[in-house]
Structure formats: structure tokens, C-alpha cells
Design a protein around this motif. Structure first.
Motif, PDB file in Angstrom:
ATOM      1  N   ILE A  73     -42.018  59.922  -8.698  1.00  0.00           N
ATOM      2  CA  ILE A  73     -41.451  59.345  -9.915  1.00  0.00           C
ATOM      3  C   ILE A  73     -39.890  59.963 -10.692  1.00  0.00           C
ATOM      4  N   ALA A  74     -38.933  59.234 -10.003  1.00  0.00           N
ATOM      5  CA  ALA A  74     -37.737  60.023 -10.850  1.00  0.00           C
ATOM      6  C   ALA A  74     -37.681  58.922 -12.126  1.00  0.00           C
ATOM      7  N   LEU A  75     -36.907  59.732 -13.014  1.00  0.00           N
ATOM      8  CA  LEU A  75     -36.708  59.871 -14.609  1.00  0.00           C
ATOM      9  C   LEU A  75     -35.335  59.904 -15.028  1.00  0.00           C
ATOM     10  N   PHE A  76     -33.964  58.640 -15.144  1.00  0.00           N
ATOM     11  CA  PHE A  76     -32.827  59.189 -15.292  1.00  0.00           C
ATOM     12  C   PHE A  76     -33.176  59.246 -16.579  1.00  0.00           C
ATOM     13  N   ASP A  77     -32.959  60.898 -16.788  1.00  0.00           N
ATOM     14  CA  ASP A  77     -32.727  61.248 -18.301  1.00  0.00           C
ATOM     15  C   ASP A  77     -31.770  62.257 -19.099  1.00  0.00           C
ATOM     16  N   LEU A  78     -31.124  61.419 -19.940  1.00  0.00           N
ATOM     17  CA  LEU A  78     -29.742  62.240 -20.529  1.00  0.00           C
ATOM     18  C   LEU A  78     -28.580  63.057 -18.970  1.00  0.00           C
ATOM     19  N   GLY A  79     -28.679  61.949 -18.358  1.00  0.00           N
ATOM     20  CA  GLY A  79     -27.995  61.748 -17.486  1.00  0.00           C
ATOM     21  C   GLY A  79     -27.865  62.234 -16.342  1.00  0.00           C
ATOM     22  N   ALA A  80     -29.304  63.001 -16.360  1.00  0.00           N
ATOM     23  CA  ALA A  80     -30.133  63.471 -15.364  1.00  0.00           C
ATOM     24  C   ALA A  80     -31.087  62.919 -14.315  1.00  0.00           C
ATOM     25  N   TRP A  81     -31.613  62.940 -13.312  1.00  0.00           N
ATOM     26  CA  TRP A  81     -32.458  63.253 -12.905  1.00  0.00           C
ATOM     27  C   TRP A  81     -34.005  63.720 -13.150  1.00  0.00           C
ATOM     28  N   ARG A  82     -35.060  63.150 -13.354  1.00  0.00           N
ATOM     29  CA  ARG A  82     -36.127  64.571 -13.531  1.00  0.00           C
ATOM     30  C   ARG A  82     -37.193  63.774 -13.314  1.00  0.00           C
ATOM     31  N   PHE A  83     -38.218  64.332 -11.805  1.00  0.00           N
ATOM     32  CA  PHE A  83     -39.126  64.623 -10.923  1.00  0.00           C
ATOM     33  C   PHE A  83     -40.293  64.395 -11.878  1.00  0.00           C
ATOM     34  N   PHE A  84     -41.361  63.455 -11.221  1.00  0.00           N
ATOM     35  CA  PHE A  84     -42.943  63.815 -11.871  1.00  0.00           C
ATOM     36  C   PHE A  84     -43.698  63.631 -10.929  1.00  0.00           C
ATOM     37  N   THR A  85     -44.390  64.364 -10.217  1.00  0.00           N
ATOM     38  CA  THR A  85     -45.885  64.682  -9.122  1.00  0.00           C
ATOM     39  C   THR A  85     -46.888  63.349  -9.360  1.00  0.00           C
ATOM     40  N   PRO A  86     -46.879  62.687  -8.667  1.00  0.00           N
ATOM     41  CA  PRO A  86     -48.435  61.854  -9.141  1.00  0.00           C
ATOM     42  C   PRO A  86     -49.196  61.852  -8.740  1.00  0.00           C
ATOM     43  N   ARG A  87     -50.577  61.600  -9.335  1.00  0.00           N
ATOM     44  CA  ARG A  87     -51.269  62.299  -8.887  1.00  0.00           C
ATOM     45  C   ARG A  87     -52.617  60.887  -8.482  1.00  0.00           C
ATOM     46  N   PRO A  88     -53.215  61.240  -8.102  1.00  0.00           N
ATOM     47  CA  PRO A  88     -54.435  60.341  -6.979  1.00  0.00           C
ATOM     48  C   PRO A  88     -54.908  59.343  -8.102  1.00  0.00           C
ATOM     49  N   GLY A  89     -54.954  58.095  -7.860  1.00  0.00           N
ATOM     50  CA  GLY A  89     -55.206  57.377  -9.323  1.00  0.00           C
ATOM     51  C   GLY A  89     -53.952  56.817  -9.846  1.00  0.00           C
ATOM     52  N   TRP A  90     -52.764  57.515 -10.172  1.00  0.00           N
ATOM     53  CA  TRP A  90     -51.750  57.003 -10.908  1.00  0.00           C
ATOM     54  C   TRP A  90     -51.420  55.735 -10.548  1.00  0.00           C
ATOM     55  N   GLN A  91     -51.078  54.829 -11.642  1.00  0.00           N
ATOM     56  CA  GLN A  91     -50.856  53.054 -11.315  1.00  0.00           C
ATOM     57  C   GLN A  91     -49.437  53.170 -11.691  1.00  0.00           C
ATOM     58  N   ALA A  92     -48.618  52.149 -11.071  1.00  0.00           N
ATOM     59  CA  ALA A  92     -47.477  51.486 -11.615  1.00  0.00           C
ATOM     60  C   ALA A  92     -47.373  50.131 -11.368  1.00  0.00           C
ATOM     61  N   TYR A  93     -46.432  49.598 -12.038  1.00  0.00           N
ATOM     62  CA  TYR A  93     -45.985  48.201 -11.561  1.00  0.00           C
ATOM     63  C   TYR A  93     -44.215  48.419 -11.654  1.00  0.00           C
ATOM     64  N   VAL A  94     -44.453  47.639 -10.504  1.00  0.00           N
ATOM     65  CA  VAL A  94     -43.055  47.527  -9.762  1.00  0.00           C
ATOM     66  C   VAL A  94     -42.410  45.920  -9.954  1.00  0.00           C
ATOM     67  N   GLU A  95     -40.850  46.194 -10.798  1.00  0.00           N
ATOM     68  CA  GLU A  95     -40.616  45.459 -11.475  1.00  0.00           C
ATOM     69  C   GLU A  95     -39.773  44.266 -10.209  1.00  0.00           C
ATOM     70  N   ALA A  96     -39.137  45.151  -9.587  1.00  0.00           N
ATOM     71  CA  ALA A  96     -38.417  44.519  -8.211  1.00  0.00           C
ATOM     72  C   ALA A  96     -39.432  43.571  -7.515  1.00  0.00           C
ATOM     73  N   GLU A  97     -40.931  43.538  -7.273  1.00  0.00           N
ATOM     74  CA  GLU A  97     -41.614  43.240  -6.438  1.00  0.00           C
ATOM     75  C   GLU A  97     -42.639  42.416  -7.435  1.00  0.00           C
ATOM     76  N   ILE A  99     -45.585  43.592  -8.637  1.00  0.00           N
ATOM     77  CA  ILE A  99     -46.744  43.884  -7.891  1.00  0.00           C
ATOM     78  C   ILE A  99     -47.038  45.369  -8.946  1.00  0.00           C
ATOM     79  N   PHE A 100     -48.321  45.609  -8.932  1.00  0.00           N
ATOM     80  CA  PHE A 100     -48.979  46.995  -8.756  1.00  0.00           C
ATOM     81  C   PHE A 100     -49.352  47.826  -7.817  1.00  0.00           C
ATOM     82  N   VAL A 101     -49.076  48.956  -7.579  1.00  0.00           N
ATOM     83  CA  VAL A 101     -49.254  50.328  -6.897  1.00  0.00           C
ATOM     84  C   VAL A 101     -49.961  50.717  -7.688  1.00  0.00           C
ATOM     85  N   ALA A 102     -50.654  52.125  -6.245  1.00  0.00           N
ATOM     86  CA  ALA A 102     -51.953  53.077  -7.036  1.00  0.00           C
ATOM     87  C   ALA A 102     -51.323  54.434  -6.175  1.00  0.00           C
TER      88      ALA A 102
END
Length: 161
Positions: A73-97, A99-102
Motif C-alpha cells: 500500500i503506497a501512501l503519499f504523506d508529507l510530500g513523500a511515499w510511505r509503504f505498508f505491507t498488507p497482511r492476509p485478509g486485509w481489504q480495500a475499496y478501489v475507487e477507480a473500479e 470494488i472491494f479487494v482482499a
């Protein structure tokens, strides 16, 4: 333990100086991950002009600022990119589509979505598996096929008209 086990949030240490820095980092991480909604998934390169707080699911073959961050997961925070490592089972809503993804531990997959239309299917099995001979297979106790009423019918398309 200096990080939480599920969201990998930083923990304060006893007698730590500048505790507010660690606390603020944890709050920003929570803000990015709780009720996760991302702009796009499968993005290989950062957008040219991201807004503060924009989030993306990094795709394969990532380049530029996203290089080496596939499936994260890439987050633009304070002018820079931060990255988060997802764990199995995490869900996200994809605005462009819309849909929900897991995350299954290796990749983000569509989750719980039902398509509004199905076209050009090779096989369809309902309650059973379709095969080469029975390309439409249904294993049901009851089925209803109903004709459209005259006011519901669409005009026929005639190839020779």
C-alpha cells in the motif's frame, strides 16, 4: 516488541525521548490503513501529481518511486511515499473500479463482488460445475424462466432491416 503485531504500528519505549514523533507516526499509519480506500490497484509507477493522503495498491513491475514495493500500500504523506505491507485478509475499496479487494498473502484479489453483466462465457455452472458437453449447467430444486411483458420488451435488432 517495538511494533504491534497486526498493523505494525510503532510502540513507545520506556523513557523514550520525543514520544510525540512515535505517537504521530502511529496515528498517521492508522489514518492510512483503517477503512482502507485506494485510488487504484495495480499501479506500476507513482502518479505525476499526487495529493496528500492519496493511496494506491502497487502493481507488479513497479518502477520509479514504487520500485520494489509490489503488492504494498503506497501512501503519499508529507510530500513523500510511505509503504505498508498488507497482511492476509486485509481489504480495500478501489475507487477507480468501485470494488472491494482482499489480500490473500500474495496478491490483491476481487472480493465479494458480483458483476452486473456477464457476456461471452464459455461455461456457466449454477450450483454445479459446467463441462465441455454441458456448457450451461444448473443444479437447483426450482427454476423460473419468465417472459418479458410487452412493455418491457426491447425492439428486436434485425440484421437485414
Amino acid at each position: 516488541m517495538s511494533q504491534t503485531p497486526h498493523l505494525d504500528l510503532p510502540l513507545l519505549a520506556a523513557a523514550q525521548a520525543q514520544k510525540h514523533v512515535t505517537h504521530n507516526e502511529a496515528i498517521v499509519s492508522l489514518d492510512a490503513l483503517v477503512h482502507l480506500a485506494v485510488k487504484e490497484r495495480g499501479r506500476a509507477a507513482p502518479p505525476a501529481s499526487p495529493a496528500e493522503g492519496d493511496r494506491y495498491l502497487v502493481g507488479s513491475g513497479a518502477t520509479g518511486g514504487f520500485a520494489g514495493q509490489e503488492s504494498r500500500i503506497a501512501l503519499f504523506d508529507l510530500g513523500a511515499w510511505r509503504f505498508f505491507t498488507p497482511r492476509p485478509g486485509w481489504q480495500a475499496y478501489v475507487e477507480a473500479e468501485s470494488i472491494f479487494v482482499a489480500f490473500d498473502g500474495a496478491e490483491w484479489k476481487a472480493s465479494g463482488s458480483v458483476p452486473e453483466q456477464l457476456h461471452n462465457l464459455d461455461r456457466l455452472g449454477i450450483g454445479t460445475t459446467a463441462d465441455g458437453l454441458n456448457r450451461l449447467s444448473a443444479k437447483l430444486n426450482a427454476v423460473l424462466f419468465a417472459a418479458l411483458a410487452a412493455e418491457e420488451e426491447e425492439p428486436a435488432i434485425c440484421a437485414s432491416c
